[in-house]
Write a protein that holds these residues in place. Structure first.
Motif, PDB file in Angstrom:
ATOM      1  N   TRP A  48      40.430  84.150  74.158  1.00 27.41           N
ATOM      2  CA  TRP A  48      41.872  83.874  74.239  1.00 27.41           C
ATOM      3  C   TRP A  48      42.717  84.872  73.431  1.00 27.41           C
ATOM      4  O   TRP A  48      43.938  84.752  73.401  1.00 27.41           O
ATOM      5  CB  TRP A  48      42.204  82.420  73.893  1.00 27.41           C
ATOM      6  N   ALA A  50      44.782  88.246  72.984  1.00 32.52           N
ATOM      7  CA  ALA A  50      45.475  89.062  73.981  1.00 32.52           C
ATOM      8  C   ALA A  50      44.532  90.192  74.415  1.00 32.52           C
ATOM      9  O   ALA A  50      43.761  90.697  73.595  1.00 32.52           O
ATOM     10  CB  ALA A  50      46.746  89.640  73.374  1.00 32.52           C
ATOM     11  N   GLY A 126      42.545  78.040  71.769  1.00 29.02           N
ATOM     12  CA  GLY A 126      43.166  78.792  72.857  1.00 29.02           C
ATOM     13  C   GLY A 126      44.147  77.947  73.631  1.00 29.02           C
ATOM     14  O   GLY A 126      44.468  76.817  73.235  1.00 29.02           O
ATOM     15  N   LEU A 127      44.612  78.494  74.762  1.00 31.36           N
ATOM     16  CA  LEU A 127      45.673  77.830  75.517  1.00 31.36           C
ATOM     17  C   LEU A 127      45.308  76.401  75.895  1.00 31.36           C
ATOM     18  O   LEU A 127      46.147  75.514  75.903  1.00 31.36           O
ATOM     19  CB  LEU A 127      45.977  78.634  76.780  1.00 31.36           C
ATOM     20  N   SER A 171      55.614  80.058  73.799  1.00 31.16           N
ATOM     21  CA  SER A 171      54.152  79.985  73.691  1.00 31.16           C
ATOM     22  C   SER A 171      53.702  80.289  72.258  1.00 31.16           C
ATOM     23  O   SER A 171      54.404  80.973  71.508  1.00 31.16           O
ATOM     24  CB  SER A 171      53.506  80.996  74.642  1.00 31.16           C
ATOM     25  N   TYR A 173      50.754  81.759  72.026  1.00 33.73           N
ATOM     26  CA  TYR A 173      49.750  82.791  72.324  1.00 33.73           C
ATOM     27  C   TYR A 173      50.445  83.980  72.969  1.00 33.73           C
ATOM     28  O   TYR A 173      51.308  83.803  73.832  1.00 33.73           O
ATOM     29  CB  TYR A 173      48.685  82.221  73.270  1.00 33.73           C
ATOM     30  N   GLY A 175      49.130  86.427  75.019  1.00 35.11           N
ATOM     31  CA  GLY A 175      48.783  86.716  76.423  1.00 35.11           C
ATOM     32  C   GLY A 175      48.838  88.218  76.665  1.00 35.11           C
ATOM     33  O   GLY A 175      48.748  89.025  75.738  1.00 35.11           O
ATOM     34  N   ASP A 176      49.016  88.613  77.938  1.00 36.22           N
ATOM     35  CA  ASP A 176      49.031  90.040  78.282  1.00 36.22           C
ATOM     36  C   ASP A 176      50.398  90.641  77.969  1.00 36.22           C
ATOM     37  O   ASP A 176      51.396  90.271  78.607  1.00 36.22           O
ATOM     38  CB  ASP A 176      48.697  90.201  79.771  1.00 36.22           C
ATOM     39  N   LYS A 179      53.342  91.802  80.620  1.00 36.09           N
ATOM     40  CA  LYS A 179      54.245  90.962  81.418  1.00 36.09           C
ATOM     41  C   LYS A 179      55.652  90.881  80.815  1.00 36.09           C
ATOM     42  O   LYS A 179      56.586  90.453  81.479  1.00 36.09           O
ATOM     43  CB  LYS A 179      53.650  89.564  81.598  1.00 36.09           C
TER      44      LYS A 179
END
Ligand code: FAD
Length: 369
Positions: A48, A50, A126-127, A171, A173, A175-176, A179
């Motif tokens: 999880w 990035a 994680g998410l 969020s 987290y 993430g990528d 985006k």
């Protein structure tokens, strides 16, 4: 009813991060019978992160079982490279890890423990902080004389408990990073995750503001290669900085911050609350483990020579020892020694690979507290 001896395993290991795997390898080499349960896949915690996030620890410090970790470009490993390495170690050493099996309960029964196991679709953390699980079937319980908790400690985000925290554009987290191109992102936090996210998002063309409750970033606690870059970007006005502020609430298009009792707004398409993680301590509670520092980390007390907790036969290793850390003190590198101690306590034999004396010093240092 007397249970035949061969049905009771020497140890049940819970959690297959690097330290759980290292323990499994050590106990197996010492001839112990082991069941190893992991709620998700091997190395779930790194899945999880990035994408392409790098360790700050050098490869030699996070390598396990004496097996070198070779990283492309002789760089630091990314989370994805490390998971590949962990899976390869498990394959090479023939470690039978029962993945997608979560432990939901542990009971003491005569001279052994009954460990309730259920199917699970995710690891813990994680998410999907609350993994989707089936109901435990008592008939599936595993019996073991010793239980080793290598469950980690980053299981759920440290929530701010403010209005708007659960909105879809908010969020805990990263993430990528890709985006976020072209979007206004307010990052809340001031430690490594927040600082690294601010720089990465700036690099992909996001419009970034970082809001932190302190006046300045703590150079002692931020990766030394990140801070000068962040400070330069802030100085040049390329990343916005809101120091000494708290979050009041989050709305659809803005975040309301407060400094010195004065509230003010910043526009935000996304809000990232990168304020750390807390440990799921439900297994510690069930077992009635004694704790240290109950107001903050609430970490399990353990004997430094053996890693045995206040409940005989229950051991703790890896970052699980650190509790809900505000400031990370237990890492992979200062946990290798935990493995040797537990292996000696349970089997009378140490690990079959050499232990770097530097790692030993690191463990002593974190335990001086
Ligand atoms: C962005 C980032 C960067 C980091 N960089 C570093 C670094 O450079 N160096 C470093 O040492 N650390 C770093 N860390 C921390 C690192 O993730 C931990 O040190 C490492 O994962 C600890 O290993 P572990 O084996 O103790 O626990 P983990 O790797 O967390 O493994 C615990 C496992 O237990 C499983 N589990 C939990 N509860 C149950 C249950 N009830 N039943 C079954 N399974 C269960 C989980 O699914 C998980 O797979 C970083 C963390 C982050 C987020």
């Amino acid at each position: 009813m007397t249970i035949p001896d061969d049905i009771i395993n020497d140890a049940a290991i819970i959690g297959a991060g690097p330290i759980g795997l290292e323990l499994h390898a050590a106990l197996k080499a010492a001839g112990a019978s082991v069941r190893h349960l992991e709620a998700g896949a091997i190395g779930h915690t790194f899945s999880w992160w990035a994408p392409r996030t790098k360790f700050f620890s050098s490869p030699d410090r996070i390598a396990i079982c004496g097996i070198p970790l070779a990283v492309s470009g002789q760089d630091k490993a990314t989370g994805d490279e490390y998971v590949r390495y962990l899976v390869n170690v498990a394959r090479q050493l023939g470690l039978n890890v029962e993945t997608f099996r979560a432990v939901t309960g542990i009971r003491k029964s005569d001279d052994h423990f009954e460990v309730d196991v259920t199917r699970s679709a995710e690891g813990v953390g994680g998410l999907e902080s609350m993994p989707r699980m089936s109901r435990a079937n008592p008939a599936d319980a595993i019996l073991a004389r010793n239980v080793i908790l290598t469950v980690g400690n980053m299981h759920a985000p440290r929530r701010l408990d403010v209005e708007g925290e659960d909105l879809p554009h908010v969020s805990h987290y990263l993430g990528d990073p890709q985006k976020y191109f072209g979007r206004r992102v307010v990052i809340v936090g001031g430690k490594n995750s927040a600082v690294e996210a601010a720089i990465r998002l700036h690099r992909v063309g996001a419009r970034v503001t970082i809001a932190y409750r302190q006046e300045t970033f703590d150079a002692e606690r931020i990766k030394y290669w990140l801070l000068p870059e962040l400070e330069w970007l802030i100085e040049k006005g390329r990343i916005g900085f809101e120091p000494s502020c708290t979050v009041e609430r989050i709305g659809d298009d803005q975040i309301v911050l407060a400094r010195g009792g004065e509230a003010f707004e910043r526009d935000a398409d996304f809000v990232l609350l990168l304020t750390g993680y807390v440990q799921d301590q439900s297994l510690f509670d069930q077992l009635g483990l004694d704790r240290i520092d109950p107001e903050s980390t609430n970490r399990p007390a353990y004997d430094h020579a053996t890693m045995q907790t206040s409940v005989p036969g229950v051991y703790v290793a890896g970052t699980a020892c650190g509790g809900s850390q505000q400031r990370a003190r237990v890492f992979i590198e200062n946990s290798h020694l935990h493995v040797d101690r537990i292996c000696r306590a349970i089997t009378g034999k140490g690990v079959p690979w050499p232990i770097d004396p530097e790692m030993q010093k690191l463990t002593d240092k974190h335990e001086e507290r």
